[in-house]
Scaffold this active site. Structure first.
Site, PDB file in Angstrom:
ATOM      1  N   LYS A  21       0.835  -1.211   0.000  1.00 21.29           N
ATOM      2  CA  LYS A  21       0.000   0.000   0.000  1.00 21.29           C
ATOM      3  C   LYS A  21       0.866   1.256   0.000  1.00 21.29           C
ATOM      4  CE  LYS A  21      -3.030   0.742   3.541  1.00 21.29           C
ATOM      5  NZ  LYS A  21      -2.965   2.126   4.058  1.00 21.29           N
ATOM      6  N   ASP A 315       1.787  -1.092  11.924  1.00 20.72           N
ATOM      7  CA  ASP A 315       0.522  -1.550  11.336  1.00 20.72           C
ATOM      8  C   ASP A 315       0.226  -3.018  11.642  1.00 20.72           C
ATOM      9  OD1 ASP A 315       0.190   0.964  10.305  1.00 20.72           O
ATOM     10  OD2 ASP A 315       0.920   0.459   8.305  1.00 20.72           O
TER      11      ASP A 315
HETATM   12  C1  S3P Z   1       2.438   4.925   6.211  1.00 14.86           C
HETATM   13  C2  S3P Z   1       3.056   5.309   7.379  1.00 14.86           C
HETATM   14  C3  S3P Z   1       2.581   4.901   8.727  1.00 14.86           C
HETATM   15  C4  S3P Z   1       1.644   3.709   8.629  1.00 14.86           C
HETATM   16  C5  S3P Z   1       0.613   3.899   7.557  1.00 14.86           C
HETATM   17  C6  S3P Z   1       1.278   4.036   6.202  1.00 14.86           C
HETATM   18  C7  S3P Z   1       2.985   5.407   4.926  1.00 14.86           C
HETATM   19  O1  S3P Z   1       1.877   5.968   9.326  1.00 14.86           O
HETATM   20  O2  S3P Z   1       1.031   3.472   9.877  1.00 14.86           O
HETATM   21  O3  S3P Z   1      -0.281   2.795   7.522  1.00 14.86           O
HETATM   22  O4  S3P Z   1       2.646   4.858   3.861  1.00 14.86           O
HETATM   23  O5  S3P Z   1       3.775   6.357   4.956  1.00 14.86           O
HETATM   24  P1  S3P Z   1       2.620   7.166  10.109  1.00 14.86           P
HETATM   25  O6  S3P Z   1       3.365   7.987   9.122  1.00 14.86           O
HETATM   26  O7  S3P Z   1       1.504   7.941  10.762  1.00 14.86           O
HETATM   27  O8  S3P Z   1       3.513   6.518  11.114  1.00 14.86           O
END
Ligand code: S3P
Length: 429
Positions: A21, A315
């Site tokens: 993702k 996550d």
């Molecule tokens: C993500 C960063 C994380 C993660 C999120 C996806 C990303 O969040 O929890 O599901 O793709 O940069 P945070 O930046 O809030 O830590």
């Protein structure tokens, strides 16, 4: 929609999981502001990433959808985005909502960003404040803490900024804003968060200086379109890794999974918990490592998860909590206050729903304590509209006596639309 899952007798087979993702979002966003056409394969066609595609289309980028997982992004260059004629609706996607201001603030346009009920509760000041110090003009509810956000493009200048919390979304937003700004932008973070943006910017020809947790980018550098093959998402694979570990007589191969070190905290933790997990066929594609993961059922033991490990598995904590219910001893998860501001308050959601299934869980302000092993029983449980809570409960259901009904399970399509099909293909009842 309800998802009904019964106790399984084993998990067996060979699967792949959908595209990562984080990398899928970035491939479209970075491809959009590059010069030339970026060819993406292995793209994740789930709701979150499709929100990013729609937003970039509204910003004037032509995105050819060759198949569901294959896209051609016709980049418009660093400052070529157009004023959207509608609201940029980011749905449930925190990544889209926090990265977009970084690329919009330095363009000549006006735009409004809004998202769903969960996004409207999640803090945006973590990205709005540093962008404002770069000169961005951003307005929002509660002084810019919450969407809707209105942004009027302006002239940006580089800043030095220390992120108070490790966050790849904020880091990405500031690095991309730094490309559009005058001078140098210098960022540090307390612990290293996922580094997909840095890897992709480098692949696209950017000169980015990285020293441990310090990042420096000079403004005005153009990006050159590239080819990106997205590996499978370790965050999706995590559900099946835990399933194969906790259901007896299981053995599973998951092919083509991204194993970037900033994301493999789950493998390190499961190894510490005595899991039988092997990485095979390691290779590097599009500047990201990938591997086949082999998992066999194991008697897990408890562990402590804290500190700089947290961003490497943030996550995966919901499904790690499920693993901990089956592990011998007291598992302690702390320093994870961020879980309270994810798609749901994951600490509260996990405690209440796993308790309904018979788990021994204590809620902490910044984590959870789980005593195992517990004999779980089927129950009626809620997802809180959170995809990872719904899927974690489905995995818990595989070892629970009887039948578990997960309510509001449609949110699974936020990140993993084919989850149920894959689950049914590997589970023997
Ligand atoms: C993500 C960063 C994380 C993660 C999120 C996806 C990303 O969040 O929890 O599901 O793709 O940069 P945070 O930046 O809030 O830590």
């Amino acid at each position: 929609m309800q998802l009904v899952v019964e106790k399984a007798s084993s998990i067996k087979g060979k699967i792949t999981v959908p595209g990562d993702k984080s990398i899928s979002h970035r491939s479209v966003i970075i491809g959009s502001i590059a010069d030339g056409i970026t060819n993406i394969t292995g793209f994740l066609p789930a709701e979150d990433c499709l929100s990013t595609v729609k937003c970039m289309e509204l910003l004037g980028v032509y995105i050819e959808r060759i198949t569901e997982t294959e896209l051609k992004v016709h980049g418009v260059g660093l400052k070529g985005l157009k004023e959207p004629d509608d609201i940029l609706y980011t749905g449930n996607s925190g990544t889209t909502t926090r990265i977009l201001p970084g690329i919009i603030s330095g363009q000549e346009l006006f735009a409004v960003i809004n998202g769903d009920a969960s996004i409207r509760r999640r803090p945006m000041d973590r990205v709005v404040n540093p962008l404002r110090s770069m000169g961005a003009k951003i307005w929002g509810r509660y002084g810019g803490r919450f969407v809707p956000l209105a942004i009027k493009g302006s002239h940006l200048k580089g800043i030095k900024y220390d992120l108070p919390i490790a966050s790849a979304q904020v880091k990405t937003s500031l690095l991309l804003a730094g490309l559009l700004a005058d001078g140098v932008t210098e960022i540090t973070e307390p612990f290293k968060s996922r580094d997909h943006t840095e890897r992709m910017m480098t692949l696209f020809g950017a000169d980015l200086e990285i020293k441990d947790n310090l990042y420096k980018i000079r403004g005005g550098q153009s990006l050159k379109a590239s080819r990106i093959d997205v590996p499978g998402d370790i965050s999706s694979a995590a559900f099946f890794m835990v399933a194969a570990l906790i259901v007896k007589d299981s053995s599973l191969l998951i092919e083509n999974v991204g194993v970037n070190e900033t994301r493999t905290g789950i493998i390190d933790v499961l190894n510490k918990m005595n899991a039988d997990i092997k990485l095979l066929n390691l290779e590097d594609v599009s500047n990201e490592p990938r591997a086949t993961i082999e998992i066999n059922s194991s008697q897990l033991k408890a562990t402590t998860i804290e500190g700089n490990l947290i961003p490497r598995l943030i996550d995966e904590i919901p499904v790690i909590a499920v693993a901990a219910t089956q592990a011998k001893g007291k598992t302690i998860i702390k320093d994870a206050r961020e879980l309270r501001v994810k798609e749901s308050d994951r600490i509260a959601a996990l405690s209440s729903e796993l308790k309904k299934m018979g788990a021994d869980i204590e809620e902490l302000e910044d984590g959870i304590i789980i005593n195992g092993p517990a004999i779980l029983k089927g129950a009626k449980v809620k997802s809180y509209g959170d995809h990872r809570i719904a899927m974690s409960l489905a995995i818990a259901a595989l070892v629970a006596e009887g039948k578990t009904t997960i309510e509001d399970a449609e949110c699974i399509s936020i990140s993993y639309p084919s989850f149920k099909d894959t689950l049914y293909s590997v589970a023997n009842w």
